[in-house]
Design an enzyme around this catalytic site. Structure first.
Site, PDB file in Angstrom:
ATOM      1  N   ASP A 164     119.807  37.220 -40.335  1.00  0.00           N
ATOM      2  CA  ASP A 164     121.278  37.078 -40.271  1.00  0.00           C
ATOM      3  C   ASP A 164     122.119  38.369 -40.374  1.00  0.00           C
ATOM      4  O   ASP A 164     121.401  39.550 -40.645  1.00  0.00           O
ATOM      5  CB  ASP A 164     121.715  36.149 -41.500  1.00  0.00           C
ATOM      6  CG  ASP A 164     121.539  36.904 -42.808  1.00  0.00           C
ATOM      7  OD1 ASP A 164     120.551  37.654 -42.969  1.00  0.00           O
ATOM      8  OD2 ASP A 164     122.532  36.561 -43.658  1.00  0.00           O
ATOM      9  N   HIS A 184     113.050  34.671 -36.192  1.00  0.00           N
ATOM     10  CA  HIS A 184     114.580  34.240 -36.364  1.00  0.00           C
ATOM     11  C   HIS A 184     115.095  35.490 -36.654  1.00  0.00           C
ATOM     12  O   HIS A 184     115.109  35.932 -37.830  1.00  0.00           O
ATOM     13  CB  HIS A 184     114.335  33.265 -37.690  1.00  0.00           C
ATOM     14  CG  HIS A 184     115.921  32.784 -38.009  1.00  0.00           C
ATOM     15  ND1 HIS A 184     116.162  31.551 -37.440  1.00  0.00           N
ATOM     16  CD2 HIS A 184     116.675  33.084 -39.090  1.00  0.00           C
ATOM     17  CE1 HIS A 184     117.282  31.313 -37.962  1.00  0.00           C
ATOM     18  NE2 HIS A 184     117.768  32.446 -38.925  1.00  0.00           N
ATOM     19  N   ASP A 211     105.995  30.062 -34.573  1.00  0.00           N
ATOM     20  CA  ASP A 211     106.576  31.249 -33.679  1.00  0.00           C
ATOM     21  C   ASP A 211     107.732  30.695 -32.817  1.00  0.00           C
ATOM     22  O   ASP A 211     107.723  30.741 -31.715  1.00  0.00           O
ATOM     23  CB  ASP A 211     105.473  31.934 -32.826  1.00  0.00           C
ATOM     24  CG  ASP A 211     106.190  33.263 -32.045  1.00  0.00           C
ATOM     25  OD1 ASP A 211     107.348  33.495 -32.861  1.00  0.00           O
ATOM     26  OD2 ASP A 211     105.748  33.729 -31.299  1.00  0.00           O
ATOM     27  N   GLU A 268     111.194  34.305 -40.176  1.00  0.00           N
ATOM     28  CA  GLU A 268     112.539  35.171 -40.154  1.00  0.00           C
ATOM     29  C   GLU A 268     111.908  36.777 -40.530  1.00  0.00           C
ATOM     30  O   GLU A 268     110.830  36.682 -40.861  1.00  0.00           O
ATOM     31  CB  GLU A 268     113.604  34.808 -41.113  1.00  0.00           C
ATOM     32  CG  GLU A 268     114.782  35.695 -41.450  1.00  0.00           C
ATOM     33  CD  GLU A 268     115.808  34.976 -41.978  1.00  0.00           C
ATOM     34  OE1 GLU A 268     115.663  34.020 -42.688  1.00  0.00           O
ATOM     35  OE2 GLU A 268     116.829  35.614 -42.189  1.00  0.00           O
TER      36      GLU A 268
END
Ligand SMILES: [Ca+2]
Ligand SMILES: [Ca+2]
Length: 558
Positions: free
Chosen positions: A176, A485, A529, A538
């Site tokens: 993120d 991710h 994956d 992530e």
């Protein structure tokens, strides 16, 4: 038309040739980077009746060995056998052959195995930089526009403040685009501790904007985070827990993300993390920038004072903020760590008193990187950098580190895959590498080769000798994550993810199972994956930092 016919024939010929050579078997699991000439060399093969293996080079057999039956591996549900070819020390490119299975991917025996991945794992932090463009001179095809300038950030009501303040720079925390002090602190400590162990490991020449400024690029990279962390300190010394959106951004390029950014409330864990990393930074940066070092130390002392006055302010997400919480109910490790770093950097009697009253045991616990492992950095600094800690005290700490290393080592030696995990928590790969950091200090204390071999066994797991068959670092190995991710990798138009990132790895609790279906149920194979698998695929700065530590360590010992 002619050329189509020709390529059709070529393809058929290629197919015939391919069928006549030995098949690559996914059941043979190797360190896909290869092996160091004078260290442990092991591999795993699963579900086979074979009792022996061969190491081959260009079709001829170079080495023969017996397979050791490890029986059923409960974590992976496979029957596991291992092979050991440590006696083969000649550099070159080889592969393993096993009757009835086929061959492994080819691998190198080379003294220069980890330097490239070490550099890439540190470069990953450059790609994570918030508030600045990634220039093609440094980022090549991964160049991008700047995102999240963070020049005007709002105070969330949880801060008790109104108005705005700038909070630019720092690294995006993970997949993120938010920034969390707790996780920044443990990452900074891991990288600076590598610097204190090997000051010359990272050159001034790694091709980042601050290269060739006569300062190690590791220090330049970490400073980018510290510059941001300074903006997170309130006037009273307390430190805001995070700088974040209310909700996660989509998988968009950073410059396309326009959501408001907020300072969220102060907390004791963030404040102590800040105090500890600023205190450690102050003694290191003193060598390159005295004024900066003073700023760090002043900020650290102010933060520590706030924490003493506010010893148990636990952070919880306000109702309207859903980004990472990084909660922590036990501040004892953080108090010890901050007191230790302040004592090491200042030698002040008040911090020695704090240190004595804040004593905690040296301890490695799985699944507890930013919550608990941080305390250990205090110990690492005390044994390596405390000039006025009595020798007898240092000896006690060294004994405790060696005892913990021995118990990790015992588990590794009894494990079919040669790792320390009893459970596969979220970010299990970083648990493996944190164990390797404990062993690295044990090795630096004792120089016992056993510890080194155990670190190599753990690295083997990360780079492919595991139940998934993946090398868990993007771009390094023959079978690597392609869909982490990671918003930066997922929002560019490039098929390959940005190289040098460690993914979280198998997660037996599958915390994202409402969103995805896992192919395998076994703990050691609970890895997918796919981009949606934030619980197993992530990336995160506090996972990449141990990767940097361990790969640079391995580049500097043989
Ligand atoms: Ca530099
Ligand atoms: Ca804690």
């Amino acid at each position: 038309m002619k050329s189509t016919q020709f390529s059709g024939i070529a393809l058929i010929l290629l197919f015939i040739v391919a069928c006549s050579v030995k098949n690559i078997s996914p059941d043979i699991r190797i360190n896909q980077l290869g092996y160091l000439p004078n260290s442990l060399k092991t591999f795993v093969v699963v579900n086979t009746n074979a009792t022996s293996f061969k190491i081959e080079k260009n079709g001829s057999t170079i080495y023969k060995g017996e397979l050791i039956d490890k029986g059923l591996c409960a974590a992976s549900g496979e029957n596991v056998k291992t092979g050991n070819f440590s006696a083969l020390t000649d550099t070159g490119t080889y592969y393993i052959y096993i009757d009835g299975k086929g061959i492994s991917n080819s691998f190198k025996i080379s003294p220069d195995l980890y330097s490239e991945v070490a550099a890439a794992s540190l470069k990953a932090f450059y790609y994570q930089r918030c508030s600045m463009p990634i220039d093609s001179a440094y980022g090549k095809e991964y160049a991008r526009e700047a995102g999240h300038p963070d020049t005007v950030c709002l105070f969330h009501p949880s801060t008790g403040k109104t108005g705005t303040k700038p909070s630019p720079w720092g690294w995006y925390d993970a997949g993120d685009y938010n920034k969390y002090v707790v996780n920044g602190g443990v990452t900074v400590a891991t990288l600076l501790s590598l610097y204190e162990m090997f000051p010359n490991a990272v050159s001034d020449n790694t091709n980042i904007p601050e290269s060739n400024n006569n300062i190690s690029d590791l220090l330049d990279e970490v400073k980018y985070e510290l510059d941001w962390m300074l903006t997170m300190q309130d006037n009273d010394g307390g430190v805001f827990h995070k700088l974040t959106n209310k909700n996660f951004d989509g998988f968009n390029k950073p410059n396309e993300c326009k959501a408001d950014r907020y300072f969220v409330s102060k907390g004791t864990a963030a404040t102590l993390n800040f105090a500890a990393s600023m205190a450690q930074a102050s003694r290191i940066y003193k060598q390159v920038d005295k004024k900066l070092a003073e700023t760090y130390l002043l900020a650290a002392e102010k933060a520590y004072k706030w924490a003493v006055k506010n010893p148990d302010v636990q952070f919880k997400n306000p109702q309207d903020v859903v980004t990472g919480q990084y909660g922590d109910a036990d501040m004892s490790e953080e108090f010890f760590w901050a007191a230790a770093e302040l004592f090491v950097s200042t030698s002040k009697i008040e911090y020695q008193k704090e240190l004595n009253s804040r004593h905690i045991p040296f301890k490695y616990t799985e699944g507890e990187n930013w919550r608990q492992f941080v305390g250990n950095f205090g110990y690492f600094s005390l044994i390596s950098k405390a000039s006025n800690l009595p020798e007898v005290e240092k000896e006690k700490i060294k004994k405790a580190i060696l005892a913990e290393a021995d118990s990790i080592q015992k588990i590794v030696q009894g494990n079919a895959y040669g790792i320390n995990l009893s459970k596969y928590y979220w970010g299990s790969n970083s648990d493996v590498l944190d164990a390797a950091i404990v062993l690295a200090y044990a090795y630096s204390i004792s120089e016992k080769n056993d510890y080194l071999n155990t670190i190599i066994s753990l690295a083997d797991y990360i780079f492919g000798e595991n139940a998934t068959g993946y090398s868990f670092v993007t771009g390094f190995g023959s079978h690597t994550p392609m869909h982490p991710h990671h918003r930066l990798s997922g929002s560019d138009s490039i098929a390959n993810p940005i190289p040098g990132f460690l993914v979280g790895g198998p997660n037996e609790n599958k915390e994202d199972k409402n969103d995805i279906t896992y192919t395998y149920s076994e703990p050691a194979r609970s890895y997918m994956d796919i981009q949606n698998s934030y619980a197993s695929n992530e990336v995160a700065i506090n996972w990449n930092a141990p990767l940097v530590f361990v790969t640079y360590f391995l580049s500097n010992i043989e």
